[in-house]
Every structure is written in structure tokens, then in C-alpha cells.
Design a protein around this motif. Structure first.
Motif, PDB file in Angstrom:
ATOM      1  N   HIS A 175       7.313 108.406  95.816  1.00 30.13           N
ATOM      2  CA  HIS A 175       8.710 107.623  95.358  1.00 30.13           C
ATOM      3  C   HIS A 175       8.576 106.160  95.546  1.00 30.13           C
ATOM      4  O   HIS A 175       8.889 105.559  96.673  1.00 30.13           O
ATOM      5  N   PRO A 176       7.680 105.654  94.586  1.00 29.70           N
ATOM      6  CA  PRO A 176       7.548 104.055  94.810  1.00 29.70           C
ATOM      7  C   PRO A 176       8.760 103.371  94.737  1.00 29.70           C
ATOM      8  O   PRO A 176       9.684 103.494  93.970  1.00 29.70           O
ATOM      9  N   GLU A 177       8.954 102.259  95.627  1.00 28.63           N
ATOM     10  CA  GLU A 177      10.205 101.366  95.514  1.00 28.63           C
ATOM     11  C   GLU A 177       9.439  99.890  95.137  1.00 28.63           C
ATOM     12  O   GLU A 177       8.978  99.200  96.222  1.00 28.63           O
ATOM     13  N   PRO A 178       9.139  99.533  93.847  1.00 26.53           N
ATOM     14  CA  PRO A 178       8.567  98.288  93.768  1.00 26.53           C
ATOM     15  C   PRO A 178       9.113  97.221  94.231  1.00 26.53           C
ATOM     16  O   PRO A 178      10.344  97.134  94.449  1.00 26.53           O
ATOM     17  N   VAL A 179       8.266  96.138  94.590  1.00 24.94           N
ATOM     18  CA  VAL A 179       9.078  94.882  95.148  1.00 24.94           C
ATOM     19  C   VAL A 179       8.892  93.791  94.251  1.00 24.94           C
ATOM     20  O   VAL A 179       7.911  93.310  93.459  1.00 24.94           O
ATOM     21  N   PHE A 180      10.011  93.076  93.841  1.00 26.33           N
ATOM     22  CA  PHE A 180      10.010  91.972  92.824  1.00 26.33           C
ATOM     23  C   PHE A 180      10.004  90.697  94.033  1.00 26.33           C
ATOM     24  O   PHE A 180      11.258  90.563  94.643  1.00 26.33           O
ATOM     25  N   THR A 181       9.368  89.781  93.688  1.00 24.81           N
ATOM     26  CA  THR A 181       9.464  88.376  94.281  1.00 24.81           C
ATOM     27  C   THR A 181       9.379  87.383  93.254  1.00 24.81           C
ATOM     28  O   THR A 181       8.674  87.413  92.410  1.00 24.81           O
ATOM     29  N   ALA A 182      10.202  86.386  93.522  1.00 21.09           N
ATOM     30  CA  ALA A 182      10.033  85.134  92.341  1.00 21.09           C
ATOM     31  C   ALA A 182      10.150  83.795  93.345  1.00 21.09           C
ATOM     32  O   ALA A 182      11.415  83.872  94.230  1.00 21.09           O
ATOM     33  N   TYR A 183       9.704  82.692  92.910  1.00 18.14           N
ATOM     34  CA  TYR A 183      10.060  81.464  93.315  1.00 18.14           C
ATOM     35  C   TYR A 183       9.456  80.432  92.572  1.00 18.14           C
ATOM     36  O   TYR A 183       8.335  80.614  91.950  1.00 18.14           O
ATOM     37  N   PRO A 184      10.035  79.101  92.494  1.00 22.14           N
ATOM     38  CA  PRO A 184       9.527  78.057  91.874  1.00 22.14           C
ATOM     39  C   PRO A 184       8.130  77.542  92.276  1.00 22.14           C
ATOM     40  O   PRO A 184       7.851  77.538  93.434  1.00 22.14           O
ATOM     41  N   LEU A 185       7.329  77.242  91.381  1.00 18.76           N
ATOM     42  CA  LEU A 185       5.871  76.525  91.670  1.00 18.76           C
ATOM     43  C   LEU A 185       6.187  75.110  91.092  1.00 18.76           C
ATOM     44  O   LEU A 185       6.505  74.974  90.021  1.00 18.76           O
ATOM     45  N   PRO A 186       5.794  74.190  91.739  1.00 20.28           N
ATOM     46  CA  PRO A 186       5.528  72.590  91.220  1.00 20.28           C
ATOM     47  C   PRO A 186       4.514  72.563  90.314  1.00 20.28           C
ATOM     48  O   PRO A 186       3.581  73.323  90.394  1.00 20.28           O
ATOM     49  N   VAL A 187       4.846  72.023  89.287  1.00 25.98           N
ATOM     50  CA  VAL A 187       3.698  72.086  88.175  1.00 25.98           C
ATOM     51  C   VAL A 187       3.424  70.304  87.964  1.00 25.98           C
ATOM     52  O   VAL A 187       4.496  69.910  87.609  1.00 25.98           O
ATOM     53  N   THR A 188       2.287  69.740  87.961  1.00 29.83           N
ATOM     54  CA  THR A 188       1.929  68.426  87.447  1.00 29.83           C
ATOM     55  C   THR A 188       1.018  68.534  86.300  1.00 29.83           C
ATOM     56  O   THR A 188      -0.002  69.034  86.335  1.00 29.83           O
ATOM     57  N   ARG A 189       1.452  67.786  85.312  1.00 31.57           N
ATOM     58  CA  ARG A 189       0.656  67.745  83.916  1.00 31.57           C
ATOM     59  C   ARG A 189      -0.853  67.136  84.616  1.00 31.57           C
ATOM     60  O   ARG A 189      -0.589  66.002  84.946  1.00 31.57           O
ATOM     61  N   PRO A 190      -1.771  67.876  84.113  1.00 33.36           N
ATOM     62  CA  PRO A 190      -3.130  67.157  84.357  1.00 33.36           C
ATOM     63  C   PRO A 190      -3.450  66.191  83.294  1.00 33.36           C
ATOM     64  O   PRO A 190      -4.199  66.192  82.180  1.00 33.36           O
ATOM     65  N   HIS A 191      -2.601  65.168  83.432  1.00 36.49           N
ATOM     66  CA  HIS A 191      -2.761  63.860  82.273  1.00 36.49           C
ATOM     67  C   HIS A 191      -3.942  63.391  82.122  1.00 36.49           C
ATOM     68  O   HIS A 191      -4.478  63.394  80.841  1.00 36.49           O
ATOM     69  N   GLN A 192      -4.809  63.037  83.039  1.00 34.43           N
ATOM     70  CA  GLN A 192      -5.960  62.363  82.868  1.00 34.43           C
ATOM     71  C   GLN A 192      -7.022  63.372  81.981  1.00 34.43           C
ATOM     72  O   GLN A 192      -7.641  63.286  81.153  1.00 34.43           O
ATOM     73  N   GLU A 193      -6.943  64.678  82.325  1.00 32.07           N
ATOM     74  CA  GLU A 193      -7.738  65.723  81.656  1.00 32.07           C
ATOM     75  C   GLU A 193      -7.271  66.097  80.316  1.00 32.07           C
ATOM     76  O   GLU A 193      -8.065  66.226  79.458  1.00 32.07           O
ATOM     77  N   GLN A 194      -5.971  66.057  80.207  1.00 32.24           N
ATOM     78  CA  GLN A 194      -5.449  66.284  78.909  1.00 32.24           C
ATOM     79  C   GLN A 194      -5.974  65.132  77.828  1.00 32.24           C
ATOM     80  O   GLN A 194      -6.166  65.264  76.612  1.00 32.24           O
ATOM     81  N   LEU A 195      -6.148  63.884  78.343  1.00 30.79           N
ATOM     82  CA  LEU A 195      -6.153  62.663  77.640  1.00 30.79           C
ATOM     83  C   LEU A 195      -7.782  62.665  77.464  1.00 30.79           C
ATOM     84  O   LEU A 195      -8.349  62.509  76.419  1.00 30.79           O
TER      85      LEU A 195
END
Ligand code: PLP
Length: 276
Positions: free
Chosen positions: A105-125
Motif C-alpha cells: 500500500h504505497p503512500e507516495p511522498v510529494f515534495t516541492a520547493y523553489p530553486l534559484p536560477v541564474t542565467r549562464p550569461h557568459q556561456e550563452q554569449l
């Protein structure tokens, strides 16, 4: 920071998962990383569809709609006052006495939280370097599962070799994808990327690029490339939720084109940014 643990929004310090959670012990779970731009999730429905697909494929009984995952994700970003960033969410088969077989009788566990993201500007350029690593992952890479050990090891190899990302290959005739990204080549004006099958994760950013190609009538083929094909490419780039569209200027000692960012890659980048 506030995080979701099942039905509860709690402060991170108060978030507990069980020692015998199967995600922790077996990697028995799936996940998503979804980007938010200006308060809106990017291609949310596609992410939720992929999440439900992953859950179904590994047999975790969790219905994304019934659990109102969409509302929960919106709420967690609001609660943390984040309008630009990403959310990480995972669903495991839950806690049970340690046994390989599924709990009755599985009871799935849901977790969620925000992640900071910084655009890899140099690499994109300026573009990035990649390094080839043999693809020793299992053969269900279409499932976004928590089992990322070879991806993790491969990314570390890239770091140690002074590269931004790994390019996986199964054998000399079969290049697959990056350790956390999809790979595109450009040859004679045609984009080439691995078909969406069990050898790769069908990236949401990959799907966005394919949609752009369709709309703008940019020729694109989904086919397998060999290691030799890499030497003939005019341009290359990788895609992912956090990296977006990153030009590739070299793969080990293979220089791509003249080593600068090509016009088609720039165009795809621009069209992608317009969508975000
Ligand atoms: N391939 C792998 C193995 C990944 O882990 C990821 C993302 O983390 C991707 C491709 C890119 O997928 P997406 O564009 O949905 O972020």
C-alpha cells in the motif's frame, strides 16, 4: 523558505522525510524542474504531462491532477515571493520497510520547493566546451527518474576536464544527449537532434526548439548522430530548463564550425528568449 511536503506547506527546517523513504534508499521516484519567468511557469502543461508519464512508467500511483500539483506549484512560488526562478518537485514511492519489491500500500511522498536560477550569461554569449563520456545509464532515459548517478559522475568529469557539460555516446555510431541537457547539431542549415525515444529525456526546452522550427520553417531532423558526424557540424547547441539555449564551440578536441557562435544558433536563442 517554505516547502511542500505532501499536503503541508512548512518551513524548510521543519520539513522531514522518512529515513526509509524509497526515494532516499532506492532512487525510487521521479522529478521535474520547471522554470518561472515573470511570475508564469514556462510550458507547465508539458512538464506536468511528462511528470505523469514518468509516474505511470515506474508505477507510482499518483495522479498529478487529483493532487492539484499545478496549484501547489503556484502557491509555493507565491509563498516564497519568487517570480523568476524555478521549482523543483519530486514524487517518491514513499516510506516502507526496506525491501526491493513495491510496498503493498504505497503512500507516495510529494515534495516541492523553489530553486534559484541564474542565467549562464557568459556561456550563452560565448558558447561552451563539452566532453565526450560513454553513456552508461540504464535504457529508460525517457523517464525523469531520481537515479542520476551516472549523470552526476559524468558532470563531474566535465568539470574536471574544464568543460561545462558532457556529451554522452552509446557507441561510435550513437551520440545521445548531455548529462542534464539535450544536444542539437546544425549541418548545411538543418538542425539535427536525437529522436525522442528511451535513449534520451525528451526535454521541454528541446520541445520548445522543435516548435520554433516548425513555426518558422527552420528545417529540423530527429535522427541519431555518430561521433564522426560531430566533426562535420557547422554549429551545435544544448538545451535545458536552466541553461536554455547554449552554443557549443568545441567537443573535446573537435572544433565546431570556426569555433564561434553560428547564425542559426543565435536565431534559435533569440526566438527562444522571445517565448520566455
Ligand atoms: N536530458 C537530461 C538527461 C536532463 O537531465 C535534462 C534536464 O535536466 C534535459 C535533457 C533537458 O530537459 P528540460 O529541457 O526539460 O530541462
Amino acid at each position: 523558505m517554505y516547502v511542500w511536503v505532501n499536503q503541508e506547506l512548512v518551513e524548510r527546517d521543519r520539513a522531514n522525510v522518512d529515513l526509509e523513504d524509497r526515494g532516499y534508499q532506492f532512487g525510487d521516484g521521479v522529478y521535474e524542474v520547471i522554470r518561472m519567468y515573470h511570475g508564469n511557469f514556462f510550458m507547465l502543461q508539458e512538464h506536468l504531462d511528462r511528470l505523469q508519464y514518468s509516474l505511470n512508467e515506474v508505477g507510482i500511483p499518483f495522479n498529478v491532477k487529483e493532487h492539484q500539483v499545478e496549484n501547489k506549484l503556484k502557491e509555493i512560488m507565491k509563498k516564497n515571493y519568487i517570480r523568476d526562478g524555478a521549482v523543483y518537485l519530486q514524487i517518491t514511492r514513499g516510506a516502507a520497510p526496506r525491501n526491493h519489491g513495491f510496498p503493498e500500500h504505497p503512500e507516495p511522498v510529494f515534495t516541492a520547493y523553489p530553486l534559484p536560477v541564474t542565467r549562464p550569461h557568459q556561456e550563452q554569449l560565448n558558447g561552451i566546451r563539452m566532453t565526450l563520456v560513454e553513456d552508461l545509464r540504464w535504457l529508460r532515459c525517457d523517464i525523469k527518474s531520481l537515479n542520476l548517478l551516472w549523470n552526476v559522475i559524468a558532470k563531474q568529469k566535465a568539470k574536471e576536464r574544464g568543460c561545462f557539460e558532457t556529451l554522452f555516446y552509446r557507441n561510435e555510431n550513437h551520440v545521445t544527449e548531455g548529462s542534464s541537457s539535450n544536444f542539437f547539431g546544425v549541418k548545411n542549415g538543418v538542425l539535427i537532434t536525437h529522436p525522442a525515444n528511451s535513449f534520451i529525456l525528451n526535454g521541454i526546452t528541446r520541445q520548445a526548439v522543435l516548435n520554433i522550427c516548425k513555426e518558422k520553417q527552420i528545417p529540423c531532423e530527429e535522427k541519431v548522430m555518430s561521433l564522426n558526424d560531430l566533426k562535420e557540424l557547422d554549429e551545435a547547441f544544448i538545451t535545458s530548463t536552466t541553461a536554455e539555449v547554449l552554443p557549443v564551440k568545441a567537443i573535446d578536441d573537435i572544433r565546431i564550425g570556426d569555433g564561434s557562435v553560428g547564425p542559426i544558433t543565435r536565431r534559435i536563442q533569440k526566438l527562444f528568449f522571445e517565448r520566455t
